[in-house]
Design an enzyme around this catalytic site. Structure first.
Site, PDB file in Angstrom:
ATOM      1  N   SER A 205      44.782  33.083  44.184  1.00 40.88           N
ATOM      2  CA  SER A 205      45.103  34.386  43.500  1.00 40.88           C
ATOM      3  C   SER A 205      47.213  34.068  44.072  1.00 40.88           C
ATOM      4  CB  SER A 205      44.439  35.512  44.572  1.00 40.88           C
ATOM      5  OG  SER A 205      45.575  36.150  44.566  1.00 40.88           O
TER       6      SER A 205
ATOM      7  N   TYR B  30      39.546  38.640  51.964  1.00 39.57           N
ATOM      8  CA  TYR B  30      40.101  38.328  50.821  1.00 39.57           C
ATOM      9  C   TYR B  30      40.971  37.079  50.630  1.00 39.57           C
ATOM     10  CZ  TYR B  30      41.320  38.394  45.621  1.00 39.57           C
ATOM     11  OH  TYR B  30      41.819  37.550  45.049  1.00 39.57           O
TER      12      TYR B  30
HETATM   13  N1  NAP Z   1      41.870  41.915  39.123  1.00 39.80           N
HETATM   14  C1  NAP Z   1      43.643  40.608  40.163  1.00 39.80           C
HETATM   15  O1  NAP Z   1      43.865  41.753  40.121  1.00 39.80           O
HETATM   16  C2  NAP Z   1      43.058  39.642  40.845  1.00 39.80           C
HETATM   17  C3  NAP Z   1      44.107  38.815  41.455  1.00 39.80           C
HETATM   18  C4  NAP Z   1      44.230  37.745  41.284  1.00 39.80           C
HETATM   19  C5  NAP Z   1      43.025  37.237  41.417  1.00 39.80           C
HETATM   20  N2  NAP Z   1      41.834  37.513  41.253  1.00 39.80           N
HETATM   21  C6  NAP Z   1      40.235  36.784  40.667  1.00 39.80           C
HETATM   22  O2  NAP Z   1      40.050  36.289  39.591  1.00 39.80           O
HETATM   23  C7  NAP Z   1      39.257  36.676  39.268  1.00 39.80           C
HETATM   24  C8  NAP Z   1      38.357  37.307  38.385  1.00 39.80           C
HETATM   25  O3  NAP Z   1      38.358  38.565  38.415  1.00 39.80           O
HETATM   26  P1  NAP Z   1      38.388  39.995  37.552  1.00 39.80           P
HETATM   27  O4  NAP Z   1      40.163  40.684  38.106  1.00 39.80           O
HETATM   28  O5  NAP Z   1      38.273  39.363  36.146  1.00 39.80           O
HETATM   29  O6  NAP Z   1      37.598  41.124  38.456  1.00 39.80           O
HETATM   30  P2  NAP Z   1      36.663  42.086  37.635  1.00 39.80           P
HETATM   31  O7  NAP Z   1      36.769  42.315  36.036  1.00 39.80           O
HETATM   32  O8  NAP Z   1      35.568  42.398  38.508  1.00 39.80           O
HETATM   33  O9  NAP Z   1      35.515  40.011  37.278  1.00 39.80           O
HETATM   34  C9  NAP Z   1      34.528  39.982  38.181  1.00 39.80           C
HETATM   35  C10 NAP Z   1      33.575  39.054  37.361  1.00 39.80           C
HETATM   36  O10 NAP Z   1      32.759  37.972  39.070  1.00 39.80           O
HETATM   37  C11 NAP Z   1      31.569  38.237  38.302  1.00 39.80           C
HETATM   38  N3  NAP Z   1      30.913  38.830  40.126  1.00 39.80           N
HETATM   39  C12 NAP Z   1      31.202  39.252  40.503  1.00 39.80           C
HETATM   40  N4  NAP Z   1      30.608  39.547  42.085  1.00 39.80           N
HETATM   41  C13 NAP Z   1      29.428  38.051  41.574  1.00 39.80           C
HETATM   42  C14 NAP Z   1      28.411  37.355  42.404  1.00 39.80           C
HETATM   43  N5  NAP Z   1      28.685  38.102  43.270  1.00 39.80           N
HETATM   44  N6  NAP Z   1      28.397  36.685  41.906  1.00 39.80           N
HETATM   45  C15 NAP Z   1      28.050  36.279  40.914  1.00 39.80           C
HETATM   46  N7  NAP Z   1      29.404  36.552  39.726  1.00 39.80           N
HETATM   47  C16 NAP Z   1      29.587  37.715  40.784  1.00 39.80           C
HETATM   48  C17 NAP Z   1      30.971  39.652  38.247  1.00 39.80           C
HETATM   49  O11 NAP Z   1      30.241  39.356  37.089  1.00 39.80           O
HETATM   50  P3  NAP Z   1      29.807  40.987  36.913  1.00 39.80           P
HETATM   51  O12 NAP Z   1      31.599  42.393  36.413  1.00 39.80           O
HETATM   52  O13 NAP Z   1      28.624  41.231  36.331  1.00 39.80           O
HETATM   53  O14 NAP Z   1      28.972  41.845  38.067  1.00 39.80           O
HETATM   54  C18 NAP Z   1      32.755  39.685  36.733  1.00 39.80           C
HETATM   55  O15 NAP Z   1      32.217  39.028  36.108  1.00 39.80           O
HETATM   56  C19 NAP Z   1      38.506  36.259  40.819  1.00 39.80           C
HETATM   57  O16 NAP Z   1      38.336  35.445  41.636  1.00 39.80           O
HETATM   58  C20 NAP Z   1      39.629  37.257  41.316  1.00 39.80           C
HETATM   59  O17 NAP Z   1      39.691  36.866  42.748  1.00 39.80           O
HETATM   60  C21 NAP Z   1      42.287  38.556  40.660  1.00 39.80           C
END
Ligand code: NAP
Length: 252
Positions: free
Chosen positions: A130, A143
């Site tokens: 991130s 985080y």
């Molecule tokens: N969105 C942002 O603004 C942002 C910014 C920077 C970095 N990121 C990073 O990008 C990555 C993806 O995030 P996203 O934005 O796509 O968020 P998201 O829509 O919440 O997706 C998160 C994914 O991780 C899975 N997950 C959550 N808890 C888990 C656990 N305990 N064990 C296994 N799988 C788990 C979820 O599965 P379920 O939905 O089935 O629970 C989902 O498939 C993360 O590493 C996040 O830190 C996101």
């Protein structure tokens, strides 16, 4: 080519799965929910899917067993989440579970894939960090620190694997439209409401990550504002970084 993407039931991971499928790859997906992604069901019907909590040792082992010994060409450590609370107000078990997913699981799977891919002489590892990796983040302290770990670990691993045919890419997204904010419990705050950080689509972030990975790049920071914020530590003293993040992530 076979790609395995953790946390691909929704958000950035789901978009990565779609991109890999559109490029003719075999895609293995995971999430925590037992229901599979329902959009494009005819496409995702072809993808093996495991519902697993990767923040537990048992979940991590079940996942590695499920993968089996067959070669994997592209492995994406994408599963992760944040918690929007001050440290003193955060339940310690929740904080530790987040660190086990963001840090421990990613470290374990990166090591496992590095060994396997080195033996096969080819592989691409993509670790999702991130822009939080570059700065300290009041109200999301653990985080931000977990993502700083991902960046540091992945950079160093990529160096260790030079010349083996295996590359490690770190994707550093900024704010991205997904379930992330809801999952973190984030409410209205200047970071999400103001013009300072445009919120990118999960698809454009996923595309930047997969493209950089297939090209063997060490880092991908999609979006000009995200790129600039990654440079903030160069021109901003630490106290100004802390004050700015405290304001951006404070409640309104
Ligand atoms: N969105 C942002 O603004 C942002 C910014 C920077 C970095 N990121 C990073 O990008 C990555 C993806 O995030 P996203 O934005 O796509 O968020 P998201 O829509 O919440 O997706 C998160 C994914 O991780 C899975 N997950 C959550 N808890 C888990 C656990 N305990 N064990 C296994 N799988 C788990 C979820 O599965 P379920 O939905 O089935 O629970 C989902 O498939 C993360 O590493 C996040 O830190 C996101």
């Amino acid at each position: 080519m076979k790609a395995v993407i953790t946390g691909s039931s929704t958000g950035i991971g789901l978009e990565m799965a779609k991109i890999c499928l559109s490029q003719g790859m075999e895609v293995w997906m995971t999430g925590t929910r037992s229901e599979r992604p329902n959009e494009n069901s005819e496409l995702f019907g072809l993808c093996p899917y495991l519902a697993v909590d990767l923040s537990t040792k048992e979940g991590q082992e079940a996942f590695l067993d499920w993968l089996g010994p067959e070669p994997i060409d592209v492995f994406v450590n994408n599963a992760g989440y944040g918690i929007w609370k001050d440290v003193v107000d955060t339940d310690p078990d929740s904080m530790e579970a987040m660190i086990r997913l963001n840090v421990e699981a990613l470290t374990r799977f990166s090591r496992e894939m590095a060994i396997r891919m080195k033996a096969q002489g080819y592989g691409r590892i993509l670790n999702v960090a991130s822009t939080a990796a570059f700065l300290p983040g009041p109200h999301m302290a653990a985080y931000y620190a977990s993502k700083a770990y991902v960046l540091s670990f992945s950079d160093a691993l990529s160096w260790e694997l030079r010349g083996t045919g295996v590359t490690v890419t770190t994707l550093c997204p900024g704010p991205t439209r997904s379930r992330f904010f809801e999952r973190a419990g984030m409410a209205a705050m200047p970071l999400l409401d103001g013009p300072w950080m445009p919120i990118m689509t999960a698809h454009s972030v996923a595309k930047a990550g997969i493209n950089a990975t297939l090209r063997g790049k060490r880092r991908a920071i999609p979006g000009i504002m995200n790129f600039l914020s990654s440079k903030a530590p160069i021109f901003m003293p630490r106290s100004i970084q802390l004050g700015t993040l405290n304001w951006l992530q404070g409640s309104k």
